[in-house]
Design a protein around this motif. Structure first.
Motif, PDB file in Angstrom:
ATOM      1  N   GLY A   1       0.815  -1.205   0.000  1.00 41.12           N
ATOM      2  CA  GLY A   1       0.000   0.000   0.000  1.00 41.12           C
ATOM      3  C   GLY A   1       0.848   1.254   0.000  1.00 41.12           C
ATOM      4  O   GLY A   1       2.054   1.222   0.268  1.00 41.12           O
ATOM      5  N   PHE A   2       0.196   2.375  -0.311  1.00 44.08           N
ATOM      6  CA  PHE A   2       0.884   3.669  -0.328  1.00 44.08           C
ATOM      7  C   PHE A   2      -0.113   4.767   0.011  1.00 44.08           C
ATOM      8  O   PHE A   2      -1.274   4.736  -0.428  1.00 44.08           O
ATOM      9  CB  PHE A   2       1.498   3.950  -1.699  1.00 44.08           C
ATOM     10  N   GLU A   3       0.364   5.724   0.808  1.00 44.66           N
ATOM     11  CA  GLU A   3      -0.421   6.918   1.112  1.00 44.66           C
ATOM     12  C   GLU A   3       0.475   8.144   0.941  1.00 44.66           C
ATOM     13  O   GLU A   3       1.626   8.144   1.378  1.00 44.66           O
ATOM     14  CB  GLU A   3      -0.964   6.871   2.538  1.00 44.66           C
ATOM     15  N   GLY A   4      -0.047   9.162   0.297  1.00 42.58           N
ATOM     16  CA  GLY A   4       0.692  10.403   0.110  1.00 42.58           C
ATOM     17  C   GLY A   4      -0.219  11.593   0.295  1.00 42.58           C
ATOM     18  O   GLY A   4      -1.420  11.526   0.011  1.00 42.58           O
ATOM     19  N   SER A   5       0.335  12.705   0.792  1.00 40.37           N
ATOM     20  CA  SER A   5      -0.472  13.904   0.998  1.00 40.37           C
ATOM     21  C   SER A   5       0.377  15.146   0.757  1.00 40.37           C
ATOM     22  O   SER A   5       1.603  15.128   0.919  1.00 40.37           O
ATOM     23  CB  SER A   5      -1.064  13.937   2.406  1.00 40.37           C
ATOM     24  N   TYR A   6      -0.303  16.203   0.384  1.00 41.62           N
ATOM     25  CA  TYR A   6       0.330  17.506   0.157  1.00 41.62           C
ATOM     26  C   TYR A   6      -0.621  18.582   0.661  1.00 41.62           C
ATOM     27  O   TYR A   6      -1.823  18.546   0.359  1.00 41.62           O
ATOM     28  CB  TYR A   6       0.626  17.715  -1.319  1.00 41.62           C
TER      29      TYR A   6
END
Length: 401
Positions: free
Chosen positions: A147-152
């Motif tokens: 899995g992967f989670e990214g935020s900006y």
């Protein structure tokens, strides 16, 4: 269990999905979508807010209007619905009226002890937007999900009276994860890194009127200064933070019971710098303080269904602890042509801040067909302990013989 890919069509359906997705709602492991068997949904909200009251801190202001827009959604995609993807977007704009004791931060409650305060009442105008994505791959080797989670996120804020800071903030975060599936048992892990910068100048428009400011180093401890009257002292603040962390999870999925136990640790370092002039081409920021923060948390989240699946109970227990040291610096300017910058001559841990939180929630939900529910009720309790220490210097003298 839910029917994968089924599209809810009510607000109650979406709320039920988010409530029963224990992995996605309570851990940082995006691969847990496969254990939750998360249904597809899409949601959008436009909202207006107004906050008021006397039981508050002076930085909060009073009679504060605001509005915002948020949307989120996702699910299993593709013809065979094997890939999970989810996204979220939020925008907000708020006006903080008649706020005090904040002249350098968009969020004065985020925890740093190094900020500038002033006594004058003034309005702040803040706006922000953030985006977040989650994705997860199908099963590898009959045991592994990735899995992967990214935020900006970006934000800006401006104070409307002298001294008038104009602040910008940006934050980037990445969080890869994996999950091992073994029949009814699951073991997961995630790694977390983020970088945050908050930067801005506090300008004095009316230079004929002096303004008293307090350069804070801890609650109740500060250095008083005067700006205006041609003075540009300490008009810039630059905060840079980096965080490394990770978490472990264990899950059990039975016919009527689902449990997720998780624990996380993170270490954050943030430097606070200041400079004297926004217009000077040869300005040199100097280091005034650093915070080193350890954070631990643990959670137990459980869902209990009756035999028919009509009734569900949810239990959420959490514990967290923050332990932050504040380091202060003594600096001097080095006129060496090869250096021409501020150098640190002494540093020491001068403060410590500890926050401990305990929370517990128990709720009941009467389910309906179509992933919805007819009614729900719950109760919760929270406990917080705060312990702040500021270490004073002791001066020793000896009598001459």
């Amino acid at each position: 269990s839910q029917e994968r890919g089924r599209t809810p069509n009510t607000a109650a359906s979406i709320e039920r999905i988010k409530t029963q997705n224990l992995w996605l709602s309570h851990t940082g492991n995006a691969a847990g979508a496969y254990i939750d068997d998360a249904a597809y949904y899409a949601d959008a909200d436009l909202y207006f807010t107004r906050t008021d009251g006397t039981f508050k801190r002076p930085q909060s202001g009073k009679m504060n209007p605001g509005f915002g827009f948020s949307t989120d959604g996702g699910g299993f995609l593709g013809k065979d619905k094997r890939f999970y993807a989810w996204g979220e977007f939020n925008y907000s704009r708020d006006k903080i009226r008649n706020a005090q004791y904040n002249a350098s931060l968009i969020d004065p409650f985020r925890g740093t002890p190094y900020y500038i305060a002033d006594k004058g009442l003034s309005n702040w105008i803040n706006q922000s937007f953030d985006m977040k994505v989650k994705a997860a791959t199908p099963l590898y080797c009959d045991v592994l999900y990735l899995g992967f989670e990214g935020s900006y996120a970006v934000a800006d804020g401006a104070k409307q009276k002298d001294p008038r800071p104009e602040i910008e903030m940006s934050r980037v975060e990445v969080k890869p994860s994996l999950l091992l599936k073994m029949n009814r048992h699951s073991i997961g892990a995630d790694f977390d890194y983020y970088s945050r910068r908050e930067y801005g100048y506090a300008r004095t428009v009316n230079s004929r009127v002096s303004q008293t400011i307090w350069v804070m180093v801890a609650p109740g401890f500060f250095r008083e200064m005067v700006t205006g009257l041609g003075s540009n002292a300490l008009t810039m603040r630059d905060y840079n933070a980096n965080n490394l962390g990770g978490g472990l999870q264990y899950g059990f999925s039975g016919r009527q019971v689902k449990i997720v136990v998780s624990g996380n640790y993170a270490y954050e370092v943030e430097d606070a710098k200041t400079a004297e002039s926004a217009e000077s081409s040869d300005e040199r920021p100097k280091l005034i303080g650093t915070t080193r923060q350890d954070r631990w948390d643990a959670q137990v989240n459980a869902r209990f269904d009756n035999g028919t699946g009509r009734d569900s109970w949810y239990l959420n227990l959490s514990w967290s602890r923050q332990d932050m040291d504040g380091i202060e610096y003594l600096t001097e300017f080095d006129n060496n042509p090869d250096i021409m910058d501020y150098v640190v001559t002494f540093k020491n841990v001068r403060s410590n801040f500890k926050v401990t939180d305990l929370k517990g929630e128990l709720s009941f939900m009467r389910n309906e067909e179509g992933n919805s529910y007819s009614w729900t009720v719950g109760a919760g309790a929270a406990y917080r302990k705060i312990a702040n220490i500021y270490y004073l210097c002791l001066l020793y003298t000896s009598d001459a013989a």
